[in-house]
Design a protein around this motif. Structure first.
Motif, PDB file in Angstrom:
ATOM      1  N   ALA A  10     -43.604 -16.878   8.539  1.00  0.00           N
ATOM      2  CA  ALA A  10     -44.318 -17.948   7.844  1.00  0.00           C
ATOM      3  C   ALA A  10     -43.325 -18.991   7.352  1.00  0.00           C
ATOM      4  O   ALA A  10     -42.159 -18.705   7.129  1.00  0.00           O
ATOM      5  N   ARG A  11     -43.825 -20.179   7.155  1.00  0.00           N
ATOM      6  CA  ARG A  11     -42.964 -21.282   6.738  1.00  0.00           C
ATOM      7  C   ARG A  11     -42.420 -21.024   5.329  1.00  0.00           C
ATOM      8  O   ARG A  11     -43.150 -20.678   4.423  1.00  0.00           O
ATOM      9  N   VAL A  12     -41.118 -21.200   5.166  1.00  0.00           N
ATOM     10  CA  VAL A  12     -40.483 -21.011   3.864  1.00  0.00           C
ATOM     11  C   VAL A  12     -40.790 -22.218   2.991  1.00  0.00           C
ATOM     12  O   VAL A  12     -40.581 -23.361   3.402  1.00  0.00           O
ATOM     13  N   THR A  13     -41.308 -21.983   1.792  1.00  0.00           N
ATOM     14  CA  THR A  13     -41.666 -23.075   0.907  1.00  0.00           C
ATOM     15  C   THR A  13     -40.405 -23.686   0.294  1.00  0.00           C
ATOM     16  O   THR A  13     -39.342 -23.064   0.266  1.00  0.00           O
ATOM     17  N   HIS A  14     -40.571 -24.909  -0.229  1.00  0.00           N
ATOM     18  CA  HIS A  14     -39.450 -25.589  -0.889  1.00  0.00           C
ATOM     19  C   HIS A  14     -38.995 -24.802  -2.108  1.00  0.00           C
ATOM     20  O   HIS A  14     -37.791 -24.657  -2.360  1.00  0.00           O
ATOM     21  N   GLU A  15     -39.934 -24.242  -2.854  1.00  0.00           N
ATOM     22  CA  GLU A  15     -39.597 -23.470  -4.048  1.00  0.00           C
ATOM     23  C   GLU A  15     -38.798 -22.214  -3.692  1.00  0.00           C
ATOM     24  O   GLU A  15     -37.812 -21.873  -4.346  1.00  0.00           O
ATOM     25  N   HIS A  16     -39.216 -21.533  -2.615  1.00  0.00           N
ATOM     26  CA  HIS A  16     -38.517 -20.320  -2.182  1.00  0.00           C
ATOM     27  C   HIS A  16     -37.114 -20.658  -1.691  1.00  0.00           C
ATOM     28  O   HIS A  16     -36.154 -19.934  -1.993  1.00  0.00           O
ATOM     29  N   ARG A  17     -36.990 -21.756  -0.933  1.00  0.00           N
ATOM     30  CA  ARG A  17     -35.675 -22.176  -0.437  1.00  0.00           C
ATOM     31  C   ARG A  17     -34.746 -22.515  -1.604  1.00  0.00           C
ATOM     32  O   ARG A  17     -33.568 -22.156  -1.605  1.00  0.00           O
ATOM     33  N   ARG A  18     -35.270 -23.182  -2.618  1.00  0.00           N
ATOM     34  CA  ARG A  18     -34.472 -23.513  -3.795  1.00  0.00           C
ATOM     35  C   ARG A  18     -34.045 -22.243  -4.530  1.00  0.00           C
ATOM     36  O   ARG A  18     -32.913 -22.141  -4.996  1.00  0.00           O
ATOM     37  N   GLY A  19     -34.947 -21.260  -4.585  1.00  0.00           N
ATOM     38  CA  GLY A  19     -34.597 -19.985  -5.215  1.00  0.00           C
ATOM     39  C   GLY A  19     -33.472 -19.276  -4.482  1.00  0.00           C
ATOM     40  O   GLY A  19     -32.550 -18.728  -5.100  1.00  0.00           O
ATOM     41  N   LEU A  20     -33.508 -19.296  -3.155  1.00  0.00           N
ATOM     42  CA  LEU A  20     -32.449 -18.670  -2.362  1.00  0.00           C
ATOM     43  C   LEU A  20     -31.107 -19.362  -2.584  1.00  0.00           C
ATOM     44  O   LEU A  20     -30.066 -18.702  -2.693  1.00  0.00           O
ATOM     45  N   LEU A  21     -31.139 -20.687  -2.665  1.00  0.00           N
ATOM     46  CA  LEU A  21     -29.896 -21.435  -2.913  1.00  0.00           C
ATOM     47  C   LEU A  21     -29.332 -21.124  -4.291  1.00  0.00           C
ATOM     48  O   LEU A  21     -28.111 -20.991  -4.461  1.00  0.00           O
ATOM     49  N   LEU A  22     -30.202 -20.983  -5.280  1.00  0.00           N
ATOM     50  CA  LEU A  22     -29.746 -20.649  -6.631  1.00  0.00           C
ATOM     51  C   LEU A  22     -29.130 -19.250  -6.669  1.00  0.00           C
ATOM     52  O   LEU A  22     -28.113 -19.021  -7.335  1.00  0.00           O
ATOM     53  N   VAL A  23     -29.747 -18.305  -5.958  1.00  0.00           N
ATOM     54  CA  VAL A  23     -29.201 -16.950  -5.909  1.00  0.00           C
ATOM     55  C   VAL A  23     -27.829 -16.946  -5.229  1.00  0.00           C
ATOM     56  O   VAL A  23     -26.888 -16.284  -5.683  1.00  0.00           O
TER      57      VAL A  23
END
Length: 201
Positions: A10-23
């Motif tokens: 499924a398409r990765v949301t902007h919020e999820h992508r931002r969370g991964l970058l923060l981690v």
């Protein structure tokens, strides 16, 4: 960061992508902490105090800007879940710095790698979140690997640093469960209060 339940691919949301970058950014910063600690030639309590108060001042400034000059109002409105998050974060930070003093950076970082596993266990115990079999197998192997890597410290009696390092993922897992159970907790004032408490200690 917790992935939302969605079909594979499924398409990765902007919020999820931002969370991964923060981690990823957090992991990079944490990994440099041990190196910087080793380069500072003063006692551990002074380092802990300076680190915590500097963070507390910075976060208090950000909180003041966010609340338009009323940071104390945000701190007073935390409630007991937010206060508990602050206390556990302060203890977590203290364990991290003390562990770096008593054991090797490598052992501390290895213990930190257990954080998501401890969080999953805490969520299973408190919130009855299911742990899938592949995850359970991975958790067992990770625990076994960490035990093997730090076993030399237990054999030599120098176990206090590893014990303190183990407190880091344990306390962070508790914080994770609290914030999951009470999603309304405002983390900025909680972390700010945690830094101030840690500095005072």
């Amino acid at each position: 960061c917790r992935a939302r339940s969605s079909p594979v691919g499924a398409r990765v949301t902007h919020e999820h992508r931002r969370g991964l970058l923060l981690v990823a950014a957090a992991a990079a910063v944490w990994s440099l902490g041990g190196l910087v600690f080793r380069l500072i030639g003063t006692d551990v309590l002074t380092i802990m105090c300076g680190r915590a108060l500097a963070a507390g001042f910075l976060l208090l400034t950000i909180l003041a800007l966010k609340t338009r000059g009323r940071p104390w109002t945000a701190l007073a409105a935390l409630g007991w879940p937010g206060f508990l998050v602050a206390v556990f974060f302060a203890a977590d930070s203290t364990c991290y710095m003390a562990a770096l003093h008593f054991t090797t950076v490598a052992h501390v970082v290895v213990m930190l790698s257990l954080t998501p596993l401890f969080a999953a266990l805490a969520a299973w115990v408190v919130m009855r979140e299911a742990i899938r079999l592949p995850v359970a197998i991975a958790m067992f192997l990770a625990f076994a690997g960490v035990a093997l890597m730090v076993s030399d410290n237990y054999a030599s009696g120098a176990w206090i640093g590893d014990f303190l390092a183990l407190g880091v993922p344990t306390l962070f897992a508790v914080v994770t469960v609290i914030t999951r159970r009470y999603p309304g907790v405002d983390l900025l004032p909680s972390v700010c209060l945690a830094a101030i408490l840690s500095g005072l200690v």
